[in-house]
Design a protein around this motif. Structure first.
Motif, PDB file in Angstrom:
ATOM      1  N   ARG A 168       0.845  -1.203   0.000  1.00 44.70           N
ATOM      2  CA  ARG A 168       0.000   0.000   0.000  1.00 44.70           C
ATOM      3  C   ARG A 168       0.878   1.250   0.000  1.00 44.70           C
ATOM      4  O   ARG A 168       0.702   2.154  -0.805  1.00 44.70           O
ATOM      5  CB  ARG A 168      -0.862   0.029   1.274  1.00 44.70           C
ATOM      6  N   ARG A 169       1.862   1.238   0.892  1.00 41.26           N
ATOM      7  CA  ARG A 169       2.716   2.415   1.026  1.00 41.26           C
ATOM      8  C   ARG A 169       3.569   2.621  -0.228  1.00 41.26           C
ATOM      9  O   ARG A 169       3.809   3.736  -0.660  1.00 41.26           O
ATOM     10  CB  ARG A 169       3.608   2.283   2.262  1.00 41.26           C
ATOM     11  N   LYS A 170       3.996   1.482  -0.789  1.00 40.12           N
ATOM     12  CA  LYS A 170       4.828   1.575  -1.986  1.00 40.12           C
ATOM     13  C   LYS A 170       4.038   2.177  -3.166  1.00 40.12           C
ATOM     14  O   LYS A 170       4.561   2.993  -3.934  1.00 40.12           O
ATOM     15  CB  LYS A 170       5.316   0.171  -2.362  1.00 40.12           C
ATOM     16  N   ILE A 194       1.519   4.215  -2.907  1.00 41.13           N
ATOM     17  CA  ILE A 194       1.333   5.642  -2.626  1.00 41.13           C
ATOM     18  C   ILE A 194       2.630   6.404  -2.905  1.00 41.13           C
ATOM     19  O   ILE A 194       2.624   7.472  -3.518  1.00 41.13           O
ATOM     20  CB  ILE A 194       0.868   5.852  -1.164  1.00 41.13           C
TER      21      ILE A 194
END
Lengths: 224, 444
Positions: B268-270, B272
């Motif tokens: 998810r963070r990647k 974003i």
């Protein structure tokens, strides 16, 4: 099971000193490999090579399908960021950041920080009540659990431990090992753990023994 | 030839940058875009001198200015549309559809080529046919070169449709601002100042601001700001930079991708992080465009133009009071250059100049106008410029009265030279200088 690590004639020399002599080894995905040996036997050298912290002097090293010898510095940094989680004996936590900020720092270097996710990770390692404490205010076992949360926050495929329980008492050691076992069962990452402690090594699926940079023996759990 | 080459260099560099943006912005249509841009450039560089010859320099420069102004208005519309669509998922699609469509991409590239070529053409107006041909060849040579450079640019250098328009417009206005007669920022400054003055004036006229005791001198001081010269500059600067800022806002406000469906936090963070990185990369061109627009303002405010400003030659009158200046004397009056003269009588020093108009006749005028301080005139690019208010007066209109035109002087043009009455000259100078003595400040 496909191999996550494959080495062929892997060597590492520091000047005239040969820290790791030609090593052929395969580590299947999801395995917990313990690496034992006395001081100077090449355990940490092996771990540093596998984790992309150091470059081999010769041979071949494939980790997760990537040829680490062919990677540029940027490529190696990306590999470490996305593929590897490391737990050190000395913790290496930033002393002026809180527990949750230490975990978020790993997120920052990986992608973007997400505090709620960092809090969840710390709760998962049993530190939900110590989020805002700095490392100096935590016990050795708690600091090591922050390290574990930091190491797993980016969902690594490979978790490296360099004597992670070397500084801990027996009770804390058991707690940390239990936690790692639970997490591994949950996430199914591969573990390579360097240790001096036979009892800690016994938590793995297989133990290899290095002596003067040479793989001298290996044992499966069932064989011991 | 060498000085002309140096003068053309910034225009060709801007043209190269435009090609680079076009090639990257319409990545799927490189060939079409390159061909259209090249054809447009040749058309533009040939059309500019031809138009100047057929329509006259004034009409051709005015037409070019209108085209550039229209391009700026289109850019404003694109910027507003980009901002309007920035919150919507299909926002970029219309622009991408347009830049991917062969006819639109070709038309855009052709227009860019025509405009870029025309500016080069106007710049080389005073040059020879060889200069124009050399500029055209250099422009064409840049085509394959820039296509090669574009292929070597990192993939991260992304040019969205709004950024493409932003970059091209900024480069066009930058390149045109170095020609005094194609500069849009100066006229915009005047328009904004006039609008501000008219607006405040109408406000008072409609009694919306009564002359009341509560209006203290301090408050009038603020109202007075609206009449200052700074209003024109700062107001124009806002209008000038607004579209670029809108495009920057549009990119900055683009929504991040939905990641709720991704179970793994790191992924998810990647996702974003990748979206944020891509957004930053998309900001590069609009930010560069903002910088280029600012450079155009600097160029407009401090033009690197060399004025022809000869030292006045002192002349004297005959016993009958007549000043005679031969056509081929100390200077050649018919060499197309402005020639200044100084006549002293009593305590008065009257300046005047003689210049040959494009029609071929000699014109004699005071080195002063009837509205500005008598700071005098210089000559550049087919115009004379009033040093006080920086107004450009086309040579065609020198000799006509009114506005900031130099005050005409009666004279007798004969085959041997120019005959001027000394008393008339002094009287007219004194009248003009007395009328403009109240003017203060340092001009606009």
């Amino acid at each position: 099971m496909p191999s996550i690590i494959e080495t062929s004639q892997l060597t590492r020399n520091y000047g005239e000193i040969c820290a790791l002599k030609p090593l052929d080894l395969k580590v299947p995905e999801g395995e917990w490999l313990s690496v034992m040996g006395h001081s100077g036997s090449g355990k940490s050298t092996f771990m540093n090579l596998v984790g992309g912290l150091d470059r081999p002097s010769g041979g071949e090293l494939m980790v997760g399908g990537e040829n680490l010898l062919a990677l540029s510095e940027d490529g190696l940094a990306r590999f470490r960021r996305e593929f590897v989680g490391i737990i050190f004996q000395q913790h290496h936590l930033v002393p002026y950041l809180t527990a949750v900020e230490n975990v978020m720092m790993a997120q920052y270097f990986h992608s973007v920080p997400d505090e709620s996710e960092a809090i969840t990770a710390l709760q998962r390692v049993g530190l939900g009540h110590r989020l805002k404490n700095r490392p100096g205010e935590l016990s050795g076992g708690e600091q090591q659990r922050v390290c574990i949360a930091r190491a797993i926050i980016n969902s690594p495929k490979l978790l490296l431990g360099d004597e992670p329980t070397g500084n801990l008492d027996h009770k804390s050691t058991l707690m940390v090992m239990e936690l790692l076992k639970e997490l591994r069962a949950e996430v199914r990452f591969t573990v390579i753990m360097v240790t001096h402690n036979q009892e800690v090594a016994a938590w793995g699926d297989r133990t290899i023994y290095l002596d003067d940079g040479v793989l001298v023996r290996e044992e499966r759990v069932g064989q011991r | 030839m060498t000085s002309m080459a140096v003068r053309l260099m910034p225009h060709l560099l801007a043209w190269g940058a435009m090609l680079l943006l076009l090639a990257r912005g319409c990545a799927g249509r490189r060939g079409t875009v390159a061909a259209a841009a090249g054809a447009g450039f040749i058309g533009g560089i040939v059309a500019a001198p031809a138009a100047a010859r057929l329509l006259g320099t004034d009409a051709s420069f005015d037409t070019a200015k209108i085209v550039l102004g229209a391009a700026f208005l289109v850019y404003c519309a694109v910027a507003v549309a980009a901002l309007y669509g920035s919150g919507r998922s299909s926002a970029a699609n219309w622009g991408e559809r347009l830049t991917c469509s062969a006819p639109v991409a070709a038309a855009g590239a052709f227009f860019t080529g025509v405009a870029g070529g025309a500016v080069c053409g106007f710049r080389s107006l005073s040059g020879s046919v060889t200069t124009v041909c050399a500029a055209a060849a250099a422009g064409l040579l840049l085509l394959p070169l820039m296509l090669l450079v574009e292929r070597r640019l990192p993939a991260a250098f992304v040019v969205s449709p709004a950024s493409l328009v932003s970059g091209i417009t900024s480069l066009l206005l930058f390149t045109s601002s170095s020609l005094l007669r194609l500069d849009l920022f100066s006229p915009l400054t005047m328009k904004v100042m006039k609008f501000s003055h008219d607006f405040v004036h109408q406000f008072f006229e409609s009694m919306l601001i009564p002359d009341h005791l509560f209006f203290t001198a301090r408050l009038w001081g603020f109202v007075g700001v609206l009449f200052s010269n700074a209003v024109g500059f700062w107001g124009a600067l806002v209008v000038w930079l607004a579209p670029a800022l809108l495009v920057i806002c549009a990119v900055a406000l683009e929504p991040l991708p939905a990641v709720a469906h991704l179970r793994e936090g790191a992924r998810r963070r990647k996702t974003i992080a990748a979206a944020i990185r891509a957004k930053r990369q998309r900001l590069a061109v609009p930010l560069l465009a903002l910088a280029v627009f600012s450079c155009a303002v600097y160029q407009s405010k401090f033009p690197a133009v060399e004025y022809w400003d000869p030292k006045p030659i002192q002349v004297s009158a005959s016993p009958a009071g007549e000043i005679f200046i031969p056509k081929k004397g100390e200077v050649d009056l018919e060499d197309g250059k402005l020639h200044k003269f100084l006549f002293k009588k009593g305590g008065t020093e009257a300046r005047f100049f003689i210049v040959m108009t494009p029609a071929g006749g000699l014109t004699v005028v005071l080195d002063a106008c009837s509205i500005c301080k008598p700071d005098g005139y210089g000559q550049t690019e087919g115009t004379v410029i009033c040093y006080y208010c920086k107004t450009l007066i086309p040579l065609d209109t020198v000799g006509r009265p009114g506005g900031c035109n130099p005050v005409p002087l009666p004279c007798a043009l004969k085959a041997d030279g120019v005959h001027i009455d000394g008393v008339t000259l002094v009287n007219r100078w004194v009248d003009t200088v007395q009328a403009t003595a109240r003017v203060g400040g340092e001009g606009k």
